[in-house]
Scaffold this motif. Structure first.
Motif, PDB file in Angstrom:
ATOM      1  N   GLY A  82       0.804  -1.212   0.000  1.00  0.00           N
ATOM      2  CA  GLY A  82       0.000   0.000   0.000  1.00  0.00           C
ATOM      3  C   GLY A  82       0.834   1.257   0.000  1.00  0.00           C
ATOM      4  O   GLY A  82       2.014   1.253  -0.357  1.00  0.00           O
ATOM      5  N   VAL A  83       0.191   2.329   0.393  1.00  0.00           N
ATOM      6  CA  VAL A  83       0.832   3.651   0.428  1.00  0.00           C
ATOM      7  C   VAL A  83       0.646   4.233   1.826  1.00  0.00           C
ATOM      8  O   VAL A  83      -0.477   4.284   2.338  1.00  0.00           O
ATOM      9  N   LEU A  84       1.764   4.655   2.407  1.00  0.00           N
ATOM     10  CA  LEU A  84       1.734   5.251   3.748  1.00  0.00           C
ATOM     11  C   LEU A  84       1.829   6.770   3.620  1.00  0.00           C
ATOM     12  O   LEU A  84       2.774   7.290   3.032  1.00  0.00           O
ATOM     13  N   THR A  85       0.841   7.443   4.152  1.00  0.00           N
ATOM     14  CA  THR A  85       0.833   8.912   4.163  1.00  0.00           C
ATOM     15  C   THR A  85       1.235   9.365   5.559  1.00  0.00           C
ATOM     16  O   THR A  85       0.650   8.922   6.543  1.00  0.00           O
ATOM     17  N   ARG A  86       2.258  10.217   5.620  1.00  0.00           N
ATOM     18  CA  ARG A  86       2.731  10.680   6.938  1.00  0.00           C
ATOM     19  C   ARG A  86       2.539  12.184   7.073  1.00  0.00           C
ATOM     20  O   ARG A  86       2.688  12.925   6.099  1.00  0.00           O
ATOM     21  N   PRO A  87       2.252  12.625   8.280  1.00  0.00           N
ATOM     22  CA  PRO A  87       2.109  14.064   8.501  1.00  0.00           C
ATOM     23  C   PRO A  87       3.467  14.755   8.440  1.00  0.00           C
ATOM     24  O   PRO A  87       4.517  14.095   8.443  1.00  0.00           O
ATOM     25  N   ALA A  88       3.436  16.063   8.382  1.00  0.00           N
ATOM     26  CA  ALA A  88       4.677  16.834   8.278  1.00  0.00           C
ATOM     27  C   ALA A  88       5.587  16.597   9.482  1.00  0.00           C
ATOM     28  O   ALA A  88       6.812  16.523   9.347  1.00  0.00           O
ATOM     29  N   GLN A  89       4.991  16.460  10.653  1.00  0.00           N
ATOM     30  CA  GLN A  89       5.777  16.248  11.873  1.00  0.00           C
ATOM     31  C   GLN A  89       5.651  14.796  12.321  1.00  0.00           C
ATOM     32  O   GLN A  89       4.560  14.226  12.221  1.00  0.00           O
ATOM     33  N   PRO A  90       6.735  14.192  12.823  1.00  0.00           N
ATOM     34  CA  PRO A  90       6.617  12.819  13.347  1.00  0.00           C
ATOM     35  C   PRO A  90       5.521  12.753  14.409  1.00  0.00           C
ATOM     36  O   PRO A  90       5.287  13.722  15.139  1.00  0.00           O
ATOM     37  N   THR A  91       4.857  11.615  14.471  1.00  0.00           N
ATOM     38  CA  THR A  91       3.716  11.523  15.370  1.00  0.00           C
ATOM     39  C   THR A  91       3.734  10.226  16.175  1.00  0.00           C
ATOM     40  O   THR A  91       4.241   9.214  15.711  1.00  0.00           O
ATOM     41  N   ARG A  92       3.192  10.293  17.371  1.00  0.00           N
ATOM     42  CA  ARG A  92       3.004   9.087  18.190  1.00  0.00           C
ATOM     43  C   ARG A  92       1.518   8.739  18.243  1.00  0.00           C
ATOM     44  O   ARG A  92       1.097   7.893  19.026  1.00  0.00           O
ATOM     45  N   ARG A  93       0.742   9.405  17.438  1.00  0.00           N
ATOM     46  CA  ARG A  93      -0.692   9.121  17.424  1.00  0.00           C
ATOM     47  C   ARG A  93      -0.940   7.757  16.764  1.00  0.00           C
ATOM     48  O   ARG A  93      -0.094   7.274  16.017  1.00  0.00           O
ATOM     49  N   PRO A  94      -2.120   7.192  16.975  1.00  0.00           N
ATOM     50  CA  PRO A  94      -2.415   5.902  16.317  1.00  0.00           C
ATOM     51  C   PRO A  94      -2.330   6.038  14.800  1.00  0.00           C
ATOM     52  O   PRO A  94      -2.630   7.091  14.247  1.00  0.00           O
ATOM     53  N   LEU A  95      -1.913   4.952  14.167  1.00  0.00           N
ATOM     54  CA  LEU A  95      -1.800   4.939  12.710  1.00  0.00           C
ATOM     55  C   LEU A  95      -3.096   4.338  12.136  1.00  0.00           C
ATOM     56  O   LEU A  95      -3.559   3.301  12.597  1.00  0.00           O
ATOM     57  N   TRP A  96      -3.635   5.013  11.153  1.00  0.00           N
ATOM     58  CA  TRP A  96      -4.877   4.530  10.515  1.00  0.00           C
ATOM     59  C   TRP A  96      -4.526   3.517   9.431  1.00  0.00           C
ATOM     60  O   TRP A  96      -3.604   3.747   8.645  1.00  0.00           O
ATOM     61  N   VAL A  97      -5.280   2.446   9.370  1.00  0.00           N
ATOM     62  CA  VAL A  97      -5.123   1.456   8.304  1.00  0.00           C
ATOM     63  C   VAL A  97      -6.465   1.353   7.574  1.00  0.00           C
ATOM     64  O   VAL A  97      -7.448   0.853   8.124  1.00  0.00           O
ATOM     65  N   LEU A  98      -6.486   1.880   6.353  1.00  0.00           N
ATOM     66  CA  LEU A  98      -7.704   1.836   5.527  1.00  0.00           C
ATOM     67  C   LEU A  98      -7.609   0.622   4.612  1.00  0.00           C
ATOM     68  O   LEU A  98      -6.772   0.574   3.708  1.00  0.00           O
TER      69      LEU A  98
END
Lengths: 260, 275
Positions: free
Chosen positions: A15-31
């Motif tokens: 698949g394709v992983l989209t990341r925010p501009a800043q590193p994050t520790r938030r949960p990762l969404w899997v669509l």
């Protein structure tokens, strides 16, 4: 600026992983892919959702499961494949909590993964399982009456037609729990405080026609604060209209703020 | 420029598989899927996909076509036009000229990946239009899969299908007595404003083929009219050709007649014996 990276998680999960501009520790969404539609989603819905959520500070993976898109044919246990994908995402992206799900079969699959894996903290269910029951029949009647004169013809047809073999529907095509199991399972998810977003569209009218069906299906757990439920009868199953997709993205984005 | 490449997972190392990558200029990054040939590539193709909703309807089919061709020594690069699929860009950025430019970017990318190998332009449905332009510009063999010969006729089909879907009680059971309103900027959910419609309406495959393209191979619905300039025509049974006729996607398989068409195309490629 958000970044997108193609990713191969192994066992046929790509698949394709989209990341925010800043590193994050938030949960990762899997669509998860919806039915046979590849990872970009119907009318790019997953692409737009991934980029919107990334702008909100989440990393999002849109993924083809085995047998769909570019993935190799299905070989074994789908749930094990996705959990293996979580392990790889932990290595590659540092994710330790996940929000999973999607439309139709993706909701069914997300449900099973959420039950099997405690790393799941959020569940996105678009046209998931529901039990038909009495409220469904009431909803059907309301639906027919809303059609005016043509409803009479339909109703008369039902009484006068010879009985045919039942058509193949969602109940045959999809991997749904029994009513009793569904109640227990939602109870387990609620006990873990898994956030649940459950939305039924008009496109699910073959099995969901009335708002009261949700509580009738899932019992007390349906009313838990971590469960968000809605019914959009004017919207179709694939969110064809741009207004419906925009409304969906807004609703999911709002719900996602709880995980920020 | 290749921005990022998906590395095959460890258990797949050594297999002849596909690689996902973003390619093209930073301000116009295209999602690409490169599929290496099994063994040494004897040809490589650039596959221009259909437009709009037909992109996702055809995705699995074209992935399986590419996989079968790879087994027969033909590498491929599939891509999504800017503003479509997994590529960057808002859907409003999709234009016909842009699609043609993106086909050129994809050709440069496949040349970079498999240098020195004979190239083929491949277009499916509306992708026939950028593929034909690419073939003309670079004097390449052209393979067409269910090509759209008349943009106006296709547009008329889309308008009719859009009206059917907006009035469909299968799609909108709660619709009441009136269909959903038409959106002048959209057709079947895709952004297609009047300017783009005018461009599409002007497309005629005959005009794009004509002189200068002598090596044209066509896989088409057995019910479709023959294409005058085709050197080879391979017939798809109606059951395998109707995938674009409805918007709900069903399972996609390569059935024996479809496999035979793919194999015949592979035979037509350089080094295949009938080129």
């Amino acid at each position: 600026m958000i970044e997108e990276t193609p990713i191969d998680l192994g066992l046929g999960l790509t698949g394709v992983l989209t990341r925010p501009a800043q590193p994050t520790r938030r949960p990762l969404w899997v669509l998860l892919n919806a039915g046979f539609i590849p990872r970009s989603g119907p009318f790019r819905m997953h692409v737009d959702l991934a980029r919107q959520l990334a702008a909100q500070g989440f990393a999002v993976l849109r993924v083809d499961q085995p047998g769909v898109g570019d993935a190799p044919p299905k070989r074994g246990d789908d749930i094990a494949v996705i959990r293996h994908g979580f392990d790889r995402l932990a290595e590659l992206a540092g994710a330790d909590r996940f929000i999973i799900g999607g439309l139709c079969s993706a909701a069914d699959q997300g449900w099973k993964v959420a039950l099997a894996d405690e790393r799941v903290c959020g569940l996105l269910l678009l046209d998931p399982y529901a039990h038909r029951g009495a409220w469904f029949r009431i909803g059907q009647l309301q639906l027919l009456l809303g059609r005016g004169a043509s409803a009479l013809k339909t109703l008369l047809g039902r009484f006068t037609r010879r009985r045919r073999a039942p058509a193949i529907g969602d109940g045959n095509m999809r991997d749904w729990p029994s009513l009793a199991a569904a109640r227990v399972e939602l109870g387990r998810l609620v006990a873990r405080e898994v956030g649940v977003f459950a939305l039924y569209t008009g496109g699910a009218a073959a099995y969901f026609t009335h708002r009261a069906q949700f509580a009738a299906t899932f019992g007390a757990a349906a009313a838990a604060p971590c469960v968000h439920f809605d019914h959009w009868p004017d919207c179709d199953h694939m969110f064809m209209r741009v207004q419906d997709r925009a409304r969906l993205l807004q609703a999911i984005g709002d719900w996602g703020r709880a995980f920020a | 420029m290749t921005a990022t490449i998906a590395r095959p997972a460890p258990e797949r190392a050594g297999e002849a598989l596909h690689e996902f990558a973003f390619a093209g200029a930073p301000e116009r990054r295209l999602f690409t899927v490169f599929r290496a040939a099994r063994g040494t590539a004897r040809a490589a193709l650039v596959l221009c996909p259909p437009f709009f909703h037909e992109q996702f309807l055809s995705y699995r089919l074209l992935s399986l076509v590419a996989a079968r061709l790879a087994e027969r020594g033909i590498a491929s690069l599939r891509f999504d036009y800017y503003g479509s699929g997994d590529s960057w860009g808002d859907e409003r950025a999709f234009t016909l000229d842009g699609a043609c430019a993106d086909a050129g970017t994809a050709l440069a990318e496949v040349t970079r990946r498999v240098p020195g190998v004979p190239l083929v332009a491949f277009g499916a449905r509306a992708g026939a239009w950028p593929a034909a332009r690419l073939a003309r510009q670079h004097r390449l063999p052209l393979w067409l899969w269910q090509p759209l010969t008349d943009g106006r006729a296709w547009l008329d089909e889309l308008v009719a299908m859009d009206a059917r879907e907006r009035a469909s009680r299968l799609r909108y059971p709660f619709i009441g007595t009136q269909p959903k309103a038409a959106d002048p900027e959209r057709l079947l959910a895709s952004y297609c404003p009047p300017a783009l419609r005018a461009q599409i309406a002007a497309e005629r495959l005959d005009d794009l083929l004509g002189d200068g393209l002598s090596d044209v191979h066509v896989v088409d619905d057995e019910r479709a009219a023959p294409i005058a300039h085709a050197r080879q025509r391979l017939a798809l049974p109606a059951a395998a050709a109707g995938w674009h006729e409805q918007i709900d996607l069903r399972a996609t398989f390569i059935t024996p007649p479809v496999a035979a068409c793919i194999d015949a195309l592979a035979q037509a490629a350089p080094g295949g014996g009938t080129a």
